[in-house]
Design an enzyme around this catalytic site. Structure first.
Site, PDB file in Angstrom:
ATOM      1  N   CYS A 275       0.844  -1.201   0.000  1.00  0.00           N
ATOM      2  CA  CYS A 275       0.000   0.000   0.000  1.00  0.00           C
ATOM      3  C   CYS A 275       0.881   1.254   0.000  1.00  0.00           C
ATOM      4  O   CYS A 275       1.618   1.468  -0.941  1.00  0.00           O
ATOM      5  CB  CYS A 275      -1.002  -0.041   1.157  1.00  0.00           C
ATOM      6  SG  CYS A 275      -2.306   1.186   0.993  1.00  0.00           S
TER       7      CYS A 275
ATOM      8  N   HIS B 187      -3.774  -5.026  -0.186  1.00  0.00           N
ATOM      9  CA  HIS B 187      -3.323  -5.567   1.106  1.00  0.00           C
ATOM     10  C   HIS B 187      -3.377  -7.091   1.067  1.00  0.00           C
ATOM     11  O   HIS B 187      -4.439  -7.662   1.340  1.00  0.00           O
ATOM     12  CB  HIS B 187      -4.220  -5.040   2.234  1.00  0.00           C
ATOM     13  CG  HIS B 187      -4.015  -3.591   2.518  1.00  0.00           C
ATOM     14  ND1 HIS B 187      -3.100  -3.146   3.439  1.00  0.00           N
ATOM     15  CD2 HIS B 187      -4.573  -2.484   1.972  1.00  0.00           C
ATOM     16  CE1 HIS B 187      -3.110  -1.823   3.463  1.00  0.00           C
ATOM     17  NE2 HIS B 187      -3.999  -1.393   2.591  1.00  0.00           N
TER      18      HIS B 187
ATOM     19  N   GLU C 227      -2.380  -9.048   3.211  1.00  0.00           N
ATOM     20  CA  GLU C 227      -2.682  -9.535   4.572  1.00  0.00           C
ATOM     21  C   GLU C 227      -4.168  -9.521   4.878  1.00  0.00           C
ATOM     22  O   GLU C 227      -4.596 -10.069   5.888  1.00  0.00           O
ATOM     23  CB  GLU C 227      -1.893  -8.717   5.608  1.00  0.00           C
ATOM     24  CG  GLU C 227      -2.387  -7.298   5.882  1.00  0.00           C
ATOM     25  CD  GLU C 227      -1.919  -6.245   4.871  1.00  0.00           C
ATOM     26  OE1 GLU C 227      -1.480  -6.613   3.768  1.00  0.00           O
ATOM     27  OE2 GLU C 227      -2.019  -5.045   5.194  1.00  0.00           O
TER      28      GLU C 227
END
Lengths: 196, 251
Positions: A77, A178, A180
């Site tokens: 990001c 993202h 994650e």
């Protein structure tokens, strides 16, 4: 050793949780140049304002350390955006690893919402980061600024304009999304990065 | 183009989900983490956890639960219920929540939205609005729809956007629980008015209702509880139906 750059640019808990889920049991959250230079992998997270993140990297003296790293580096990001030439956000000069600028989305169509938030599909995948992931894979994005398409683009997405969803140059990688927070596909990408 | 999001909502009391759940093979039906993980693996795009504990002890349990959720769940999740200060919001961020939702607390103290957004970013703040039609106006309600606030829906939604809200979660109290569908005209008007995404909540009785609010209602996301919890429609079935209607969703 896996190092996560600690430069006060957002919460790293999500990233650490995701690393744990892909089997990583040890990591260093650090801003120590020596540790970063001895790491096998470096992760550069980041949320918030790119110009603030860059100021923080400069304050810690990491603006010269990060571009000199030889191991695989993944910016996520804002962590990806700071590795570009520069950002319109706060009119900041970037680390200049990726040869593209970060600019704000300015949609002509009012139904296109800013920030670009949610799941969007990737096209033009061309990096070992995407091993096992198909064209059209969805990843989770939250951002108001984007890096344009350039020679470093290894995945594209579209939100009123096409933009770089992922960048790669030499040992440097960046994802605007993202991983994650992108379910099992995001976990696969993290696993791929750690297996490079 | 960004996909329309499907968001299951889980009500939690004293650390456990409270609504009836119809998943086969789930050992502990009240386990909020396991239920969320199940939804995530089925293709939910985000999760919302609402704490409906009324006690201090219940609230503390919820913070621990948020930590457990963030360790296990690999998609974004929002938490709400009882968040009435910057400190409450900070605790949730620290525990790993991606977003928080505020409702009555923002009506009591609108500057709370500015405070949370300026500290943690607009993407962290979802303002939930419950409203009911009164005459020919839609009026925001507080206390879960019990109290009139004197605030008109569209004016309040615009105000919280200006104060830094990242999304609006709108529930029509006239439709919530009826399973007769959403007021698509109101959603469409909200969407045209706002620059930020609108999540539709309250009223879904079928996949057709959700398709309607995402297309005619132009909502960016649909949140539902009972149709998922009771297993009437699974998330993969819903998403395939939406694709057949030409709506972009993540599959």
């Amino acid at each position: 050793m896996i190092a996560i750059v600690d430069y006060d640019a957002g919460n790293v808990r999500s990233l650490i949780n995701a690393l744990r889920r892909v089997g990583v049991s040890e990591w260093e959250l650090t801003s120590d140049p020596e540790l970063l230079m001895s790491a096998d992998r470096v992760l550069l997270p980041g949320v918030g304002d790119a110009s603030v993140a860059l100021a923080s990297l400069r304050f810690l003296g990491l603006d010269s350390v990060i571009p000199s790293l030889k191991c695989p580096v993944l910016g996520i990001c804002v962590g990806m955006q700071v590795m570009c030439r520069g950002s319109e956000e706060g009119d900041a000069v970037g680390l200049g690893i990726f040869d593209t600028d970060v600019v704000r989305f300015i949609p002509g169509d009012p139904s296109v919402k800013i920030p670009h938030m949610g799941w969007n599909s990737l096209t033009g995948l061309k990096s070992p980061l995407f091993d096992g992931l198909a064209e059209g894979t969805f990843m989770y994005f939250v951002h108001s600024y984007y890096a344009g398409i350039c020679d470093c683009t290894v995945a594209a997405s579209e939100h009123s304009v096409p933009f770089s969803a992922a960048l790669c140059k030499d040992n440097f990688f960046g994802t605007q999304f993202h991983p994650e927070k992108s379910g099992s596909d995001g976990a696969r990408l993290l696993h791929n990065f750690l297996s490079l | 183009m960004v996909a329309k999001r499907i968001i299951p909502c889980l009500d939690v009391k004293d650390g456990r989900t409270v609504k009836g759940i119809n998943f086969l093979g789930l050992r502990e039906v009240g386990d909020a983490v396991e239920l969320g993980a199940r939804y995530a693996s089925q293709g939910a795009d985000e999760l919302v956890y609402l704490d409906i504990s009324a006690t201090v002890k219940g609230r503390k349990t919820f913070v621990g639960l948020v930590k457990a959720i963030s360790e296990r769940i690999d998609i974004p999740f929002t938490v709400g219920g009882g968040i009435s200060s910057l400190e409450d919001a900070g605790r949730m961020l620290e525990a790993g929540a991606d977003k928080i939702t505020v409702n009555s607390a923002a009506l009591r103290n609108p500057s709370l939205v500015d405070e949370i957004a300026s500290h943690f970013g607009s993407q962290f703040v979802v303002v939930a609005i419950d409203a009911r039609k009164s005459g020919d106006r839609w009026m925001a309600m507080s206390g879960g729809g019990r109290f009139a606030t004197g605030r008109e829906l569209f004016i309040w939604a615009s105000e919280v956007q200006e104060r830094g809200a990242g999304e609006i979660l709108f529930t029509s109290m006239d439709h919530d629980g009826t399973r007769q569908g959403y007021p698509c005209d109101v959603f469409s008007e909200l969407n045209s008015l706002l620059r930020i995404p609108v999540i539709a909540s309250g009223g879904a009785g079928s996949a057709e209702d959700i398709a309607a609010v995402l297309s005619e209602g132009k909502a960016d996301a649909a949140l539902a509880a009972s149709i998922f919890h009771y297993g009437e429609i699974t998330i993969p079935e819903l998403k395939h139906f939406l694709v057949s209607k030409g709506i972009k969703v993540r599959i």
